[in-house]
Write an enzyme that holds these catalytic residues in place. Structure first.
Site, PDB file in Angstrom:
ATOM      1  N   ASN A 115      26.061  50.336   2.320  1.00  0.00           N
ATOM      2  CA  ASN A 115      27.233  50.846   2.322  1.00  0.00           C
ATOM      3  C   ASN A 115      27.227  51.971   1.178  1.00  0.00           C
ATOM      4  O   ASN A 115      27.533  51.577   0.224  1.00  0.00           O
ATOM      5  CB  ASN A 115      28.271  49.910   2.119  1.00  0.00           C
ATOM      6  CG  ASN A 115      29.682  50.576   2.388  1.00  0.00           C
ATOM      7  OD1 ASN A 115      29.956  51.571   2.515  1.00  0.00           O
ATOM      8  ND2 ASN A 115      30.686  49.507   2.504  1.00  0.00           N
ATOM      9  N   GLU A 134      31.852  41.970   6.638  1.00  0.00           N
ATOM     10  CA  GLU A 134      31.474  43.094   7.705  1.00  0.00           C
ATOM     11  C   GLU A 134      29.854  43.283   7.517  1.00  0.00           C
ATOM     12  O   GLU A 134      29.221  43.823   8.383  1.00  0.00           O
ATOM     13  CB  GLU A 134      32.248  44.544   7.057  1.00  0.00           C
ATOM     14  CG  GLU A 134      33.484  44.536   7.148  1.00  0.00           C
ATOM     15  CD  GLU A 134      34.498  45.341   6.461  1.00  0.00           C
ATOM     16  OE1 GLU A 134      34.814  46.331   6.676  1.00  0.00           O
ATOM     17  OE2 GLU A 134      34.924  44.661   5.345  1.00  0.00           O
ATOM     18  N   HIS A 175      38.151  50.130   9.968  1.00  0.00           N
ATOM     19  CA  HIS A 175      38.212  48.492   9.643  1.00  0.00           C
ATOM     20  C   HIS A 175      37.567  47.891  11.130  1.00  0.00           C
ATOM     21  O   HIS A 175      37.747  46.808  11.125  1.00  0.00           O
ATOM     22  CB  HIS A 175      39.575  47.898   9.216  1.00  0.00           C
ATOM     23  CG  HIS A 175      40.000  48.181   7.782  1.00  0.00           C
ATOM     24  ND1 HIS A 175      41.348  48.318   7.531  1.00  0.00           N
ATOM     25  CD2 HIS A 175      39.393  48.451   6.692  1.00  0.00           C
ATOM     26  CE1 HIS A 175      41.427  48.633   6.175  1.00  0.00           C
ATOM     27  NE2 HIS A 175      40.467  48.810   5.649  1.00  0.00           N
ATOM     28  N   ARG A 184      48.407  54.066  -0.697  1.00  0.00           N
ATOM     29  CA  ARG A 184      48.778  55.066   0.324  1.00  0.00           C
ATOM     30  C   ARG A 184      50.055  54.492   0.844  1.00  0.00           C
ATOM     31  O   ARG A 184      50.602  53.361   0.883  1.00  0.00           O
ATOM     32  CB  ARG A 184      47.573  54.680   1.639  1.00  0.00           C
ATOM     33  CG  ARG A 184      46.409  55.172   1.343  1.00  0.00           C
ATOM     34  CD  ARG A 184      45.360  55.157   2.373  1.00  0.00           C
ATOM     35  NE  ARG A 184      44.052  55.373   1.787  1.00  0.00           N
ATOM     36  CZ  ARG A 184      43.034  54.445   2.415  1.00  0.00           C
ATOM     37  NH1 ARG A 184      43.230  53.517   2.977  1.00  0.00           N
ATOM     38  NH2 ARG A 184      42.013  54.820   2.205  1.00  0.00           N
ATOM     39  N   ARG A 203      26.384  51.319   7.057  1.00  0.00           N
ATOM     40  CA  ARG A 203      27.809  51.322   7.646  1.00  0.00           C
ATOM     41  C   ARG A 203      28.293  52.824   7.449  1.00  0.00           C
ATOM     42  O   ARG A 203      28.001  53.644   6.516  1.00  0.00           O
ATOM     43  CB  ARG A 203      29.101  50.788   6.559  1.00  0.00           C
ATOM     44  CG  ARG A 203      30.024  50.959   6.770  1.00  0.00           C
ATOM     45  CD  ARG A 203      31.176  50.601   5.554  1.00  0.00           C
ATOM     46  NE  ARG A 203      32.670  50.862   5.989  1.00  0.00           N
ATOM     47  CZ  ARG A 203      33.598  51.298   5.070  1.00  0.00           C
ATOM     48  NH1 ARG A 203      33.038  51.398   3.955  1.00  0.00           N
ATOM     49  NH2 ARG A 203      34.708  51.619   5.346  1.00  0.00           N
TER      50      ARG A 203
END
Ligand code: ADP
Length: 399
Positions: A7, A383, A179, A240, A90
């Site tokens: 990743n 993941e 996601h 955010r 990823r």
């Protein structure tokens, strides 16, 4: 089979070497400050941790360090690179082109490059990671697993924004969702835990970490999700804003004399629960501050929970019902009090939380009462395992 999962970020690179069949993790680690000076933390299972500054002028140097330490006589877990069967990467954005994971070839690289305008910070870093691996391990099969791919099953009515249609056809403006690997993993695990085929389940998955999104997974497919054209849409997050009235942007440009770039930056980095509370983007700090009587920390928590609650309701409406709600990621896996607050008032959907069962961390668990008509679950996301499984599946199919 041993799969190296990568990743790559702009100055960091996370890795894990694991066997997707036995689920055994041989080693994991993190390269940081790539291009500046360089730091490697390598954690081999059952062996000493290696944690030191290591010169890493670029990603290729970082990958070389990772491969060296994986084969090291003290910190290593393999004898030679031949033991690595394939590499899974990823990749954040696959646009509309990538609806599934794919074996990487030149055409795929062109496709990932074509998505750069949609993810200008993430895709270039992912590409650099892939190219560095290609240089160092030219004969290893590589697979790209996209954060967006799982959501490509959304119907047009869910992904279209009500803006001029040409913004979609000419500028690719639509909901993509992110996601995806996590939502897919936990929904599949939920079906396994409930011992029911995923093809008959309507599941709302809540990935609540520093970034947060929900997904309506109907019969194994994503039919709607809260993140949108970018990860900025949907729920409020650590920093955010989540979805806000688009007119606020121009209003703040006028009122505060900000450039639109600055407003965007504030909405990304200084908003969310940090913006409301003024305390922290970390829910642990917020919960501690709220306990000590900080009203704005409490307001930030309440606003976050309220919006997750509403998303669970709207996801249930989108699916014509809900059989299970799943909590995952940092907050979802670790905060019984936030899970309880989110589920408060959702009993009308047949979702009844058991306060004792909810008091759990770190392992898969059913949180609903024994006689709750529908299930509430906590499932730690994984993941890396999902990426390794996808990589192994594609490499085996190609043989
Ligand atoms: P990322 O999106 O960065 O991968 P994670 O899924 O790791 O995020 O989640 C990180 C967040 O999880 C932290 O910012 C923190 O708010 C939250 N978190 C971790 N542990 C706890 C805890 N015990 N209680 C409440 N929140 C927690």
């Amino acid at each position: 089979m041993k799969i190296l999962v990568i990743n790559a970020g702009s100055s960091s690179l996370k890795y894990q070497l694991l066997d997707p069949d036995t689920q055994e993790v041989l080693a994991k680690g993190l390269c940081e400050r790539i291009g500046l000076d360089g730091h490697l933390k390598h954690t081999p299972t059952g062996k000493d941790v290696y944690d030191a500054d290591v010169d890493m002028p670029d990603h290729e140097a970082a990958i070389k360090e990772v491969l060296t330490i994986l084969q090291h006589n003290h910190y290593g877990v393999i004898k030679s690179m031949n033991e690595i069967d394939a590499v899974g990467h990823r990749v954040v954005h696959g646009g509309e082109e990538f609806t599934h994971s794919v074996i990487i070839d030149n055409k795929v690289m062109r496709g990932i490059r074509a998505c750069i305008p949609l993810a200008p910070l993430h895709n270039p870093a992912n590409i650099v990671g892939i190219e560095a691996c290609e240089d160092v391990m030219p004969d290893k099969p590589m697979v790209a697993v996209f954060d967006t791919a799982f959501h490509q099953t959304m119907p047009p009515k869910a992904y279209i924004y009500a803006v001029p249609y040409r913004w979609y056809t000419e500028n690719k403006v639509r909901r993509y969702g992110f996601h995806g690997t996590s939502h897919q993993y936990v929904s599949e695990r939920a079906a396994a835990m409930l011992n029911r085929p995923i093809e008959e389940l309507r599941i709302v998955t809540c990935h609540l970490g520093n970034g947060a999104s929900t997904c309506a997974v109907k019969f194994g497919k994503s039919i709607d999700t809260s993140m949108g054209f970018t990860p900025q849409d949907g729920l409020p997050m650590g920093t955010r804003s989540g979805a806000i009235d688009a007119a606020i942007m121009d209003y703040i440009v006028d009122q505060r004399g900000y450039s639109s770039k600055r407003v965007e930056n504030v909405l990304n980095k200084e908003s969310g629960v940090l913006g409301i509370s003024g305390v922290s983007s970390d829910f642990r700090d917020l919960e501690a501050a709220a306990k000590e009587g900080n009203d704005r920390a409490q307001l930030a928590i309440d606003n976050f929970c309220y919006k997750v609650t509403k998303r669970i309701g709207s996801s249930a409406a989108a699916m014509g019902g809900v059989d299970a709600v799943v909590f995952t990621a940092g907050v979802g896996e670790n905060s019984p009090s936030l899970r309880a607050e989110i589920m408060e008032g959702l009993e009308f959907l047949g979702l009844v939380m058991d306060p004792e069962k909810n008091n759990v961390r770190g392992k898969e668990a059913i949180l609903s009462t024994d006689d709750s008509p529908n299930a509430i679950l906590m499932i730690p996301t994984n993941e890396e395992l999902m990426i390794a499984k996808e990589t192994a599946r594609l490499v085996r199919e190609a043989k």
